[in-house]
Scaffold this motif. Structure first.
Motif: not given
Length: 125
Positions: A41-53
């Motif tokens: 994220t912009p603040l640094g924590p890791r994140t999984a990312v997904a998209f609806t299409s």
């Protein structure tokens, strides 16, 4: 006087953050097959990312980005052992990592004409 109700934004905790259906999850090759890509994220924590299409995924990450379809609970279970509890769906802004630039060579200070320096110096005495 009667109190007039104010329309407020709903509390994010009260909203259903999970989109319905399968998501498009960006992946990368791993030692045992495909692995979900993790982002920050912009603040640094890791994140999984997904998209609806698939269109949103390719618009954000490019046409060459491989993907798989996963439901939101499956993606969360997949990333939980990695310590990733955050899931970002349909991020709209992705910036490439900054590329370090090579340092420029140091510039030498321009040399002054020694005759001009002595001509403008005040006499001591």
């Amino acid at each position: 006087m009667t109190a007039t109700p104010h329309d407020e934004d709903p509390d994010p905790a009260e909203q259903d953050p999970a989109p319905a259906g399968l998501l498009y999850v960006p992946v990368r090759p791993g030692p045992a097959g495909l692995a979900a890509r993790m982002f920050r994220t912009p603040l640094g924590p890791r994140t999984a990312v997904a998209f609806t299409s698939a269109h949103r995924l390719t618009a954000t990450l490019g046409a060459g980005q491989p993907w798989i379809r996963l439901a939101e609970p499956a993606l969360r279970r997949l990333t939980a052992p990695l310590g990733v509890a955050r899931l970002t769906v349909d991020p709209t802004l992705c910036a490439p990592a900054p590329v370090p630039t090579p340092p420029s060579p140091p510039r030498a200070a321009p040399l002054k004409d020694p005759a001009a320096v002595t001509a403008t110096a005040a006499p001591v005495g």
